[in-house]
Design a protein around this motif. Structure first.
Motif, PDB file in Angstrom:
ATOM      1  N   ILE A  65       0.157  -5.111   6.086  1.00 20.52           N
ATOM      2  CA  ILE A  65       0.627  -4.088   5.156  1.00 20.52           C
ATOM      3  C   ILE A  65       0.291  -2.698   5.662  1.00 20.52           C
ATOM      4  CG2 ILE A  65       0.200  -3.097   2.866  1.00 20.52           C
ATOM      5  CD1 ILE A  65       0.049  -5.950   1.774  1.00 20.52           C
ATOM      6  N   VAL A  66      -0.940  -2.502   6.123  1.00 22.71           N
ATOM      7  CA  VAL A  66      -1.363  -1.177   6.586  1.00 22.71           C
ATOM      8  C   VAL A  66      -0.574  -0.752   7.819  1.00 22.71           C
ATOM      9  CG1 VAL A  66      -3.283   0.145   7.564  1.00 22.71           C
ATOM     10  CG2 VAL A  66      -3.669  -1.358   5.595  1.00 22.71           C
ATOM     11  N   TYR A  67      -0.478  -1.632   8.791  1.00 17.65           N
ATOM     12  CA  TYR A  67       0.244  -1.278  10.023  1.00 17.65           C
ATOM     13  C   TYR A  67       1.697  -0.924   9.716  1.00 17.65           C
ATOM     14  CZ  TYR A  67       2.538  -1.534  14.521  1.00 17.65           C
ATOM     15  OH  TYR A  67       3.303  -1.241  15.618  1.00 17.65           O
ATOM     16  N   ASN A  68       2.367  -1.759   8.928  1.00 13.02           N
ATOM     17  CA  ASN A  68       3.774  -1.498   8.627  1.00 13.02           C
ATOM     18  C   ASN A  68       3.953  -0.223   7.805  1.00 13.02           C
ATOM     19  OD1 ASN A  68       4.870  -3.721   9.999  1.00 13.02           O
ATOM     20  ND2 ASN A  68       4.465  -5.086   8.280  1.00 13.02           N
ATOM     21  N   GLU A  69       3.055   0.030   6.878  1.00 14.37           N
ATOM     22  CA  GLU A  69       3.158   1.237   6.066  1.00 14.37           C
ATOM     23  C   GLU A  69       2.969   2.496   6.916  1.00 14.37           C
ATOM     24  OE1 GLU A  69       3.965   3.400   2.694  1.00 14.37           O
ATOM     25  OE2 GLU A  69       4.104   1.223   2.941  1.00 14.37           O
TER      26      GLU A  69
ATOM     27  N   GLN B  68      -6.242   5.417  -0.971  1.00 17.77           N
ATOM     28  CA  GLN B  68      -6.573   6.571  -1.793  1.00 17.77           C
ATOM     29  C   GLN B  68      -5.316   7.176  -2.429  1.00 17.77           C
ATOM     30  OE1 GLN B  68      -8.004   9.902   0.489  1.00 17.77           O
ATOM     31  NE2 GLN B  68      -9.204  10.740  -1.205  1.00 17.77           N
ATOM     32  N   THR B  69      -4.198   7.187  -1.686  1.00 19.37           N
ATOM     33  CA  THR B  69      -2.959   7.751  -2.228  1.00 19.37           C
ATOM     34  C   THR B  69      -2.390   6.886  -3.351  1.00 19.37           C
ATOM     35  OG1 THR B  69      -1.452   6.603  -0.678  1.00 19.37           O
ATOM     36  CG2 THR B  69      -2.393   8.699   0.041  1.00 19.37           C
ATOM     37  N   VAL B  70      -2.688   5.584  -3.310  1.00 20.95           N
ATOM     38  CA  VAL B  70      -2.157   4.656  -4.315  1.00 20.95           C
ATOM     39  C   VAL B  70      -3.064   4.578  -5.539  1.00 20.95           C
ATOM     40  CG1 VAL B  70      -1.385   2.285  -4.732  1.00 20.95           C
ATOM     41  CG2 VAL B  70      -1.068   3.319  -2.479  1.00 20.95           C
TER      42      VAL B  70
ATOM     43  N   CYS C 189       0.868  -1.180   0.000  1.00 20.23           N
ATOM     44  CA  CYS C 189       0.000   0.000   0.000  1.00 20.23           C
ATOM     45  C   CYS C 189       0.906   1.232   0.000  1.00 20.23           C
ATOM     46  CB  CYS C 189      -0.900  -0.034   1.238  1.00 20.23           C
ATOM     47  SG  CYS C 189      -2.340   1.034   1.110  1.00 20.23           S
ATOM     48  N   ASP C 190       1.677   1.348  -1.068  1.00 18.37           N
ATOM     49  CA  ASP C 190       2.769   2.318  -1.140  1.00 18.37           C
ATOM     50  C   ASP C 190       2.683   3.065  -2.466  1.00 18.37           C
ATOM     51  OD1 ASP C 190       5.276   3.564  -1.573  1.00 18.37           O
ATOM     52  OD2 ASP C 190       6.277   2.156  -0.238  1.00 18.37           O
ATOM     53  N   ASP C 191       2.358   4.352  -2.419  1.00 17.60           N
ATOM     54  CA  ASP C 191       2.203   5.131  -3.635  1.00 17.60           C
ATOM     55  C   ASP C 191       3.518   5.288  -4.396  1.00 17.60           C
ATOM     56  OD1 ASP C 191       2.993   6.718  -1.397  1.00 17.60           O
ATOM     57  OD2 ASP C 191       2.537   8.541  -2.512  1.00 17.60           O
ATOM     58  N   LEU C 192       4.634   5.371  -3.679  1.00 12.46           N
ATOM     59  CA  LEU C 192       5.927   5.526  -4.335  1.00 12.46           C
ATOM     60  C   LEU C 192       6.288   4.262  -5.111  1.00 12.46           C
ATOM     61  CD1 LEU C 192       7.949   7.342  -1.515  1.00 12.46           C
ATOM     62  CD2 LEU C 192       6.686   8.342  -3.452  1.00 12.46           C
ATOM     63  N   ALA C 193       6.002   3.098  -4.521  1.00 10.61           N
ATOM     64  CA  ALA C 193       6.271   1.833  -5.202  1.00 10.61           C
ATOM     65  C   ALA C 193       5.380   1.687  -6.431  1.00 10.61           C
ATOM     66  CB  ALA C 193       6.063   0.664  -4.251  1.00 10.61           C
ATOM     67  N   ALA C 194       4.126   2.124  -6.329  1.00  6.93           N
ATOM     68  CA  ALA C 194       3.213   2.037  -7.467  1.00  6.93           C
ATOM     69  C   ALA C 194       3.742   2.845  -8.645  1.00  6.93           C
ATOM     70  CB  ALA C 194       1.831   2.536  -7.064  1.00  6.93           C
ATOM     71  N   GLN C 195       4.373   3.970  -8.347  1.00  7.90           N
ATOM     72  CA  GLN C 195       4.948   4.797  -9.415  1.00  7.90           C
ATOM     73  C   GLN C 195       6.242   4.187  -9.953  1.00  7.90           C
ATOM     74  OE1 GLN C 195       4.728   9.219  -8.436  1.00  7.90           O
ATOM     75  NE2 GLN C 195       3.991   8.363  -6.511  1.00  7.90           N
ATOM     76  N   LYS C 196       7.085   3.689  -9.065  1.00  7.90           N
ATOM     77  CA  LYS C 196       8.382   3.153  -9.480  1.00  7.90           C
ATOM     78  C   LYS C 196       8.240   1.926 -10.368  1.00  7.90           C
ATOM     79  CE  LYS C 196      12.801   1.423  -7.693  1.00  7.90           C
ATOM     80  NZ  LYS C 196      13.641   1.182  -6.489  1.00  7.90           N
TER      81      LYS C 196
ATOM     82  N   ALA D  50      -0.886 -11.847 -10.482  1.00 10.19           N
ATOM     83  CA  ALA D  50      -0.020 -12.164  -9.348  1.00 10.19           C
ATOM     84  C   ALA D  50       0.263 -10.871  -8.594  1.00 10.19           C
ATOM     85  CB  ALA D  50       1.283 -12.795  -9.807  1.00 10.19           C
ATOM     86  N   THR D  51       0.102 -10.898  -7.278  1.00 13.39           N
ATOM     87  CA  THR D  51       0.429  -9.730  -6.471  1.00 13.39           C
ATOM     88  C   THR D  51       1.838  -9.918  -5.914  1.00 13.39           C
ATOM     89  OG1 THR D  51      -0.285  -8.302  -4.641  1.00 13.39           O
ATOM     90  CG2 THR D  51      -0.713 -10.672  -4.390  1.00 13.39           C
ATOM     91  N   ILE D  52       2.704  -8.948  -6.197  1.00 16.22           N
ATOM     92  CA  ILE D  52       4.127  -9.084  -5.915  1.00 16.22           C
ATOM     93  C   ILE D  52       4.589  -7.948  -5.019  1.00 16.22           C
ATOM     94  CG2 ILE D  52       6.422  -9.296  -6.943  1.00 16.22           C
ATOM     95  CD1 ILE D  52       5.148 -10.290  -9.487  1.00 16.22           C
ATOM     96  N   GLY D  53       5.327  -8.298  -3.966  1.00 11.77           N
ATOM     97  CA  GLY D  53       5.818  -7.308  -3.020  1.00 11.77           C
ATOM     98  C   GLY D  53       6.990  -6.511  -3.565  1.00 11.77           C
ATOM     99  N   ILE D  54       7.324  -5.435  -2.864  1.00  5.89           N
ATOM    100  CA  ILE D  54       8.359  -4.519  -3.325  1.00  5.89           C
ATOM    101  C   ILE D  54       9.724  -5.195  -3.497  1.00  5.89           C
ATOM    102  CG2 ILE D  54       9.644  -2.418  -2.735  1.00  5.89           C
ATOM    103  CD1 ILE D  54       7.041  -1.393  -1.423  1.00  5.89           C
ATOM    104  N   PRO D  55      10.205  -5.992  -2.532  1.00  2.00           N
ATOM    105  CA  PRO D  55      11.514  -6.635  -2.731  1.00  2.00           C
ATOM    106  C   PRO D  55      11.563  -7.513  -3.980  1.00  2.00           C
ATOM    107  CG  PRO D  55      10.848  -6.782  -0.432  1.00  2.00           C
ATOM    108  CD  PRO D  55       9.659  -6.289  -1.187  1.00  2.00           C
TER     109      PRO D  55
END
Length: 345
Positions: free
Chosen positions: A38-42, A87-89, A18-25, A251-256
């Motif tokens: 995901i929400v708590y860590n973000e 909403q930001t993503v 749930c990371d807008d920067l990752a969605a752009q990158k 497939a949903t894939i994490g940032i790493p």
């Protein structure tokens, strides 16, 4: 060409964050995945301090004005934080991409409570400018959860995703009986993301990894049964596992893993895994242990066939551990929200 570019030719890539920067990158990405962890860590990122404050203030106003009822201030604040992160993503994923939110694991055995939480998420997202057509609610695939999914779709037109799918039977029931918009089979048990040393490496996951075989069979079953439910595979740890999903719907894939996939070139070994994976998703592929296409798994009592699947040790223990793990993050998220509510009063 990177592995990620090659993978996108076979499968739609969603963002497991749930990371807008990752969605752009890592654009383009389709949907945005979310859950309590995901929400708590973000929210630990200092740049989201305003989301915590704004979500809390909105929750307090909603309860004061009776806009929302039958929910604690902390739970409503946590829900608003989840929605405001999404909403930001939303603006950085595909135009038809969905934002996902997961109902509380503590309510996974209550159909009524799960339906209520799902409907609240949809209301809040609508108020935040994200229409119901772009919202999907993730529901743990207990028997009660699958019944909730059926109600959400049939009575409220809400996209429901049966998550924590650990067996083919669960997947078939979620698609054919509950009419879920999507299902998320776990390729790995959830614990591999939290407990060091639990993950088992597979040189060729297509051949030897149980979660991969379950995922592929669910999609084959849907094709043969004429079920329109989307298969959205989750819980990935290695490049080999990602490539072994070539041919799955999404497939949903994490940032790493997105970073690794985007910087790793394809190779003859990985190309071989890709070819075998694509073949495994063909409906004509029929391993000896394939469930007969005419076998059904009703949700109504006595639900004998589905309960038998839930009773298998790998399913019952996997569900128990996943619900506990997400439940711990649910508690942490609520504790964060409770502190924010106290500070705001």
């Amino acid at each position: 060409m990177s592995l990620l570019d090659r993978f996108r030719k076979d499968t739609v890539v969603d963002l497991d964050a749930c990371d807008d920067l990752a969605a752009q990158k890592y654009a383009p990405v389709g949907h945005m995945t979310s859950n309590q962890a995901i929400v708590y860590n973000e929210l630990q990122d200092a740049r989201h301090v305003n989301i915590i404050r704004e979500g809390t203030e909105q929750a307090i106003r909603d309860l004061t004005d009776d806009v929302e009822k039958d929910v604690t201030a902390a739970q409503l604040a946590a829900d608003w934080m989840t929605v405001k992160l999404g909403q930001t993503v939303a603006k950085h994923i595909s135009a038809d991409g969905h934002v996902l939110a997961q109902t509380n694991p503590s309510q996974a055995n209550s159909t009524e409570a799960t339906v209520a939480h799902a409907r609240r998420f949809v209301r809040l997202y609508d108020r935040a400018g994200v229409p119901q057509s772009r919202v999907t609610i993730k529901v743990p695939s207990t028997l009660e959860g699958l019944r909730a999914c059926k109600i959400l779709g049939a009575e409220y037109g809400i996209h429901a995703l049966g998550t924590m799918i650990l067996s083919v039977e669960q997947g078939i029931a979620a698609g054919e009986e509950a009419k879920c918009w999507a299902v998320s089979p776990y390729c790995n048990p959830l614990e591999v993301h939290f407990v060091p040393g639990v993950h088992e490496f597979h040189e060729n996951p297509v051949r030897t990894m149980p979660g991969m075989r379950i995922t592929a069979q669910i999609q084959r079953q849907f094709k043969r049964r004429g079920v329109k439910t989307v298969v959205l595979a989750a819980s990935l740890v290695t490049v080999e596992e990602c490539v072994a999903l070539s041919g799955v719907d999404r497939a949903t894939i994490g940032i790493p893993m997105l970073e690794l996939m985007s910087t790793t070139p394809h190779s003859p070994r990985l190309d071989q895994i890709r070819e075998e994976a694509i073949a495994s998703y063909e409906p004509t592929h029929m391993p000896e242990d394939e469930i007969p296409t005419d076998m059904r798994f009703p949700l109504e009592e006595p639900a004998t066939a589905l309960k038998a699947a839930f009773a298998r040790p790998e399913v019952s223990e996997g569900m128990k551990k996943a619900l506990w793990r997400f439940g711990e993050f649910e508690k942490s998220l609520l504790a964060l929200a409770e502190q924010a509510v106290l500070a705001a009063k």
